[in-house]
Each structure stands twice: as structure tokens, then as C-alpha cells.
Motif scaffolding. Structure first.
Motif, PDB file in Angstrom:
ATOM      1  N   ASN A 167       0.853  -1.191   0.000  1.00  0.00           N
ATOM      2  CA  ASN A 167       0.000   0.000   0.000  1.00  0.00           C
ATOM      3  C   ASN A 167       0.888   1.240   0.000  1.00  0.00           C
ATOM      4  O   ASN A 167       1.918   1.258   0.666  1.00  0.00           O
ATOM      5  CB  ASN A 167      -0.868   0.010   1.264  1.00  0.00           C
ATOM      6  N   PRO A 168       0.486   2.292  -0.754  1.00  0.00           N
ATOM      7  CA  PRO A 168       1.341   3.484  -0.794  1.00  0.00           C
ATOM      8  C   PRO A 168       1.296   4.301   0.481  1.00  0.00           C
ATOM      9  O   PRO A 168       0.335   4.209   1.248  1.00  0.00           O
ATOM     10  CB  PRO A 168       0.728   4.305  -1.935  1.00  0.00           C
ATOM     11  N   PHE A 217      -0.763   6.287  -6.685  1.00  0.00           N
ATOM     12  CA  PHE A 217      -1.457   5.033  -6.376  1.00  0.00           C
ATOM     13  C   PHE A 217      -2.624   5.373  -5.449  1.00  0.00           C
ATOM     14  O   PHE A 217      -2.520   6.295  -4.640  1.00  0.00           O
ATOM     15  CB  PHE A 217      -0.547   4.050  -5.624  1.00  0.00           C
ATOM     16  N   VAL A 218      -3.684   4.589  -5.517  1.00  0.00           N
ATOM     17  CA  VAL A 218      -4.823   4.838  -4.634  1.00  0.00           C
ATOM     18  C   VAL A 218      -4.496   4.315  -3.228  1.00  0.00           C
ATOM     19  O   VAL A 218      -4.303   3.116  -3.037  1.00  0.00           O
ATOM     20  CB  VAL A 218      -6.107   4.174  -5.165  1.00  0.00           C
ATOM     21  N   GLY A 219      -4.421   5.238  -2.269  1.00  0.00           N
ATOM     22  CA  GLY A 219      -4.182   4.834  -0.884  1.00  0.00           C
ATOM     23  C   GLY A 219      -5.369   4.060  -0.342  1.00  0.00           C
ATOM     24  O   GLY A 219      -6.504   4.330  -0.720  1.00  0.00           O
ATOM     25  N   GLY A 220      -5.130   3.112   0.544  1.00  0.00           N
ATOM     26  CA  GLY A 220      -6.231   2.360   1.147  1.00  0.00           C
ATOM     27  C   GLY A 220      -6.886   1.362   0.217  1.00  0.00           C
ATOM     28  O   GLY A 220      -7.926   0.807   0.538  1.00  0.00           O
ATOM     29  N   ALA A 221      -6.276   1.139  -0.962  1.00  0.00           N
ATOM     30  CA  ALA A 221      -6.823   0.156  -1.897  1.00  0.00           C
ATOM     31  C   ALA A 221      -5.912  -1.064  -1.937  1.00  0.00           C
ATOM     32  O   ALA A 221      -5.661  -1.653  -2.986  1.00  0.00           O
ATOM     33  CB  ALA A 221      -6.988   0.762  -3.284  1.00  0.00           C
ATOM     34  N   SER A 222      -5.454  -1.435  -0.763  1.00  0.00           N
ATOM     35  CA  SER A 222      -4.485  -2.516  -0.642  1.00  0.00           C
ATOM     36  C   SER A 222      -4.982  -3.825  -1.253  1.00  0.00           C
ATOM     37  O   SER A 222      -4.227  -4.544  -1.904  1.00  0.00           O
ATOM     38  CB  SER A 222      -4.172  -2.705   0.848  1.00  0.00           C
ATOM     39  N   GLY A 279      -1.820  -1.662 -10.496  1.00  0.00           N
ATOM     40  CA  GLY A 279      -2.559  -0.423 -10.742  1.00  0.00           C
ATOM     41  C   GLY A 279      -4.053  -0.648 -10.755  1.00  0.00           C
ATOM     42  O   GLY A 279      -4.522  -1.639 -10.190  1.00  0.00           O
ATOM     43  N   PRO A 280      -4.819   0.248 -11.432  1.00  0.00           N
ATOM     44  CA  PRO A 280      -4.333   1.347 -12.265  1.00  0.00           C
ATOM     45  C   PRO A 280      -3.662   2.465 -11.455  1.00  0.00           C
ATOM     46  O   PRO A 280      -4.041   2.721 -10.317  1.00  0.00           O
ATOM     47  CB  PRO A 280      -5.606   1.873 -12.941  1.00  0.00           C
ATOM     48  N   LEU A 293      -4.527  -3.386  -5.106  1.00  0.00           N
ATOM     49  CA  LEU A 293      -3.144  -3.110  -5.528  1.00  0.00           C
ATOM     50  C   LEU A 293      -2.244  -4.319  -5.282  1.00  0.00           C
ATOM     51  O   LEU A 293      -1.351  -4.617  -6.079  1.00  0.00           O
ATOM     52  CB  LEU A 293      -2.590  -1.899  -4.773  1.00  0.00           C
ATOM     53  N   LYS A 339       1.579   8.271  -2.864  1.00  0.00           N
ATOM     54  CA  LYS A 339       0.359   9.087  -2.913  1.00  0.00           C
ATOM     55  C   LYS A 339       0.655  10.494  -2.412  1.00  0.00           C
ATOM     56  O   LYS A 339       1.582  10.690  -1.630  1.00  0.00           O
ATOM     57  CB  LYS A 339      -0.761   8.434  -2.105  1.00  0.00           C
TER      58      LYS A 339
END
Lengths: 289, 212
Positions: free
Chosen positions: B85-86, B132-137, B170-171, B140, B111
Motif C-alpha cells: 500500500n502506498p 497510487f490509490v491509498g487504502g486500496a491494498s 494499478g491502475p 493493488l 500518494k
């Protein structure tokens, strides 16, 4: 009967575990509403990706975010609650056991601020606030662990005899400073009045209010609606890459105070981590969120 | 648009490939990147770069991400990946210009973006920033095939230099391109410009309390 050490230990640990793997139902509904109104293609794609990831986490039991956050609990105690054993220690022990057994494992994120040492434990961990409320025969426990991305932008400013205009400007300037850094679309909690610490606590409590619940006072509810629109006009959008969905809602609480007026703002990232349960004297556990 | 229809890029990029990307492009990533979330790690990286030493995991012309990584911690090498996760890149604003220039990075990411000094460094060397979308572990992590190596094992896991092999990660969005364009700078400038109008719209909709 009474609320026991064992029950509090189990429930508080479970609340923390659950909070890592699902977003609140009311958040999901807000995502669907935003997908119906957001027009920027990248913002729509980001919202869809977030919702998809949250649903995937829920069905597979995976974590939403790698940052499990600082464990924090807000506990409301009914005056009729009867407790047995060291209830504070139960929360500490439940958290300690969870960090040893949880799958997948947690990363080390609890940090000693003086030495920067990181571990699964630390002074005052978990963070707990206790409030006495009403006559209920229960403990009402909300777990809302706070991660770095959303946690670092919170701020308190202290104004002297401000007008409502000045209070609203102050709120919006704190929000502007945060930009799109806090993993939007976020819940923005605002606390106005009281003292420095009380305003900060009100702002945190405001982030925990479910979507769709407005402040019961019409003047404050109106303020919430106007500030929600104002924040979204800034244009930061989902994940801060542009769009009309920066906040799902500005939630405001206030308290009377003195001529100095603290204005506190806190942010809950899009995964809006919170879970809630009540433990009754009878031993019944009611899962609320 | 489904993820499977997005363009795919293989890391590390060449500077020319990085310069061909534009702010707002949405892509999936394959190939090799090195990730960490550690402040001590990046300070150590800056020291090594300034001393003219090579890093233990080669990063020259490579991709360097602000991302936490959890994996089975076997004795000699990383095991199964749990999740990634970022983290917020702007925390490292003061360190990144040295790393971008010193390592001639062609891609970075995380992010929240980077400040103007990094944007300038990225333009000089041909480097893009992926958001990168944070919290989209949960999603991702599916784009990470393996953690293939790690260095500086004296640090806690997410602070080490962790080398990842990506497969359809990604995306991700190109949020800062190699031509000096930054979504973050553009949106902040635009929001600041809108503030007077936003404040006027607040006042016009309600009568306000008067000082008593």
C-alpha cells in the motif's frame, strides 16, 4: 451480571480486527451516490477502484490499507453499567494478543515519539477516551484506528471572539492546507468551542457520526451543508487528482466556551475506519457498525 | 474503462519513455521497482548517494516507490507477499530531489505527490510520478507478483529497501510528468484562486450572526 474483563478484551480486539477489513455500509452508499454525480473521468475511475477494492477486502478478509493505524477507542459508559475486573487492562491485553495472532500480520506502526522506535506496543496504547453518558446499562465502544495519511492534517486554531464568517474561513483554510493529501473523499469532522482539548475531541467524534445524520440544530446542519459544498468546490477530488468529490460530508459539533474559540478539524480517509459495539450488563454484545 | 484495457508499461522506464507520458495518463505497471516507506531509509539513501556509493539494491535509472510491503520474513530472502500500500510521498519532499538526481530515477510514486523542487529534478532527468490509490491494498496487492529481494535488514520490514516484481500493478495515474506538469500544483493553485468566490458563496446563502 456485569461487563467482564474477558468480554471487553475479546470485543475490543475484534472491533480493531474488523475495522481493518471493511468500510462502513454508509460509506459504500456514499460512494455509489458520488459515482452517479461525479463527472471527471479519472475521479470516477478512482471512486470505482476504491469501492471495488473495499468490496474485495470485505469478501476476502484482506486489509483495506497497509497502515493499520494507531489503535484508538471512544467508549461511552452508561451510568447503569456494572464492570468487573480491570477494564482498561482488558483493552491493552486484547490489543497485545491481536498483534501476536492476526493474519495477515500487522506492520510495526506504533511509534515512540521521542526515540522513533517502532513496535506493536507503546505508552498509552491503545488510545482510549471515556465518557459518561445517560442511564444505559452498557459500554458503547467505537474503534477508529488512525493512520498517518489522514491523521497528520488535523489542526486546531484558537480564535478570539470570532464571527461565524471567521470560523468558517478558518475551517476552510485548514481544509485547503490539507489539499488532497488525506486520501479523499474524506469525512471532515469539525469541533468549535469549549477548550483546546474539548474542541479536538468534538472534531474526532464528528468524524464518527454516520453519513446522513445531520447535526440536530438547523443552524449547524445548514453550516454542514454549505461547508460540504464549499470544500467540494475546491476541486481536489478522489485521491487528490481532481474532481468534485473531496468530502462526503463536513460534520460539525460545538460546545459553549469563553471568548476564545478553538476551531478543530480532523479528517477520516476514504476507508473511514470505524466499528462499534455495545456490551450490556447481561453479557449480550450488540454489533452496531 | 476496465483495468484490462489500460496501457501497460514495463519498469524500469527509459528517460525517453518517461518523457512520453503525460499528466493524467492512466496505466498498469509491470517489471521491477524498489519500495520503502522509511524516513531513516531515505536519509540513509541520501547519505550513500552524497558519498558517491552505490545502494545495496541497484536503483540507478530505476523506479522507486513510497509503498509499504508486508511479506513472510524468511531467513535469507523474502517469502510470500501479504500486502502492499502506498504512503504519503510529500513527507519526503526534502530528500527526493537528491535521490531523483543522484540515482537518475525514471519513475517514482506513492500518494500525495511531491513539491516543486522534485518536479524540477524530475524534469531535468526524465522521471514521472505515479499516483497510487491509498487504502486500496486489496486490489493493488494483486498486481505484485513477488518481493524478489530486500536490503538493509537491520530496519523493520516496511523500512527496508524491498524489490518488487509487478504484474499489472494499478491502475496508477501519471500525476507529475517529466515535462514539469504536476496535478498537485495545478489543483492547489486553482483551489487558492477559487477561495474568494467560495467564501462569497458561503455568505450569500445565509444571514449570519452579529456580534452582540
Amino acid at each position: 451480571m456485569a461487563i467482564t474483563y474477558d468480554l471487553v478484551k475479546e470485543v475490543t480486539a475484534n472491533l480493531y480486527d474488523w475495522s481493518l477489513r471493511r468500510i462502513p455500509e454508509s460509506s459504500k452508499a456514499e460512494f455509489r451516490k458520488a459515482l452517479a454525480t461525479e463527472t471527471e473521468p479519472q475521479a470516477r475511475q478512482t471512486l470505482a477502484f476504491m469501492l471495488d477494492s473495499a468490496e474485495r477486502a470485505e469478501t476476502t478478509g484482506k486489509f483495506l490499507c497497509s497502515d493499520a493505524g494507531v489503535p484508538s477507542y471512544s467508549i461511552k459508559i452508561g451510568s447503569g453499567a456494572r464492570m468487573e475486573g480491570d477494564i482498561r487492562q482488558a483493552i491493552v491485553d486484547g490489543f497485545a494478543e491481536l498483534t501476536r495472532t492476526i493474519q495477515p500480520p500487522l506492520l510495526r506502526f506504533v511509534t515512540n515519539p521521542l526515540t522513533n522506535e517502532r513496535s506493536f506496543h507503546g505508552k498509552d496504547m491503545p488510545l482510549v477516551s471515556w465518557d459518561l453518558v445517560g442511564e444505559g446499562d452498557y459500554l458503547d465502544i467505537t474503534c477508529a484506528p488512525k493512520a498517518l495519511g489522514g491523521g497528520r492534517w488535523a489542526a486546531v486554531e484558537i480564535l478570539v471572539s470570532p464571527s461565524l464568517d471567521e470560523i468558517e474561513r478558518c475551517i476552510l483554510e485548514i481544509v485547503l492546507r490539507a489539499g488532497g493529501q488525506h486520501c479523499p473523499p474524506v469525512v471532515i469532522g469539525v469541533g468549535v468551542g469549549g477548550t483546546f482539548d474539548h474542541a479536538a475531541k468534538l472534531s474526532k467524534d464528528a468524524t464518527l457520526r454516520p453519513f446522513g445524520e445531520r447535526n440536530p440544530e438547523p443552524m449547524v446542519a445548514d453550516m454542514e451543508e454549505r461547508l460540504t459544498r464549499a470544500v467540494n468546490q475546491m476541486g481536489f477530488g478522489p485521491m487528490g487528482v481532481g474532481g468534485a468529490t473531496t468530502t462526503f460530508g463536513v460534520h460539525i459539533e460545538y460546545a459553549s466556551g469563553h471568548g476564545f474559540t478553538p476551531v478543530a478539524v480532523s479528517f477520516n480517509c476514504w476507508i473511514n475506519r470505524r466499528t462499534r459495539a455495545r456490551i450490556y450488563n447481561s453479557g449480550v454484545v450488540e454489533r452496531i457498525e | 474503462m476496465t483495468s484490462s484495457s489500460l496501457p501497460r508499461l514495463t519498469l524500469p522506464l527509459t528517460p525517453a519513455a518517461a518523457r512520453a507520458l503525460k499528466v493524467g495518463d492512466v496505466v498498469l505497471l509491470d517489471g521491477d521497482a524498489v519500495a520503502t516507506v522509511g524516513m531513516p531509509t531515505q536519509k540513509r539513501m541520501v547519505s550513500e548517494v552524497e558519498a558517491g556509493r552505490e545502494l545495496p539494491l541497484s536503483l540507478r535509472d530505476g523506479a522507486f516507490f513510497h509503498m509499504g510491503v508486508s511479506y513472510e520474513d524468511a531467513d535469507d530472502r523474502p517469502g510470500t507477499v501479504h500486502y502492499v500500500n502506498p504512503t504519503t510521498s510529500s513527507r519526503f519532499n526534502h530528500l527526493m530531489p537528491t535521490l531523483i538526481r543522484g540515482l537518475r530515477l525514471t519513475a517514482t510514486g506513492g500518494k500525495g505527490g511531491l513539491s516543486q523542487e522534485s518536479v524540477d529534478a524530475m524534469r531535468d532527468v526524465g522521471c514521472v510520478y505515479f499516483s497510487f490509490v491509498g487504502g486500496a491494498s486489496a486490489l493493488l496487492s494483486e498486481g505484485v507478483e513477488a518481493v524478489t529481494d530486500c536490503a538493509w535488514r537491520d530496519l523493520i520490514m516496511q523500512f527496508r529497501l524491498n524489490r518488487l516484481r509487478l504484474d499489472g500493478f494499478g491502475p496508477v495515474i501519471v500525476a507529475i510528468d517529466a515535462n514539469g506538469n504536476s496535478i498537485y500544483e495545478r489543483l492547489m493553485t486553482s483551489a487558492r484562486e477559487r477561495m474568494p468566490e467560495i467564501m462569497r458563496s458561503l455568505r450569500s446563502s445565509e444571514n449570519k450572526n452579529e456580534t452582540i
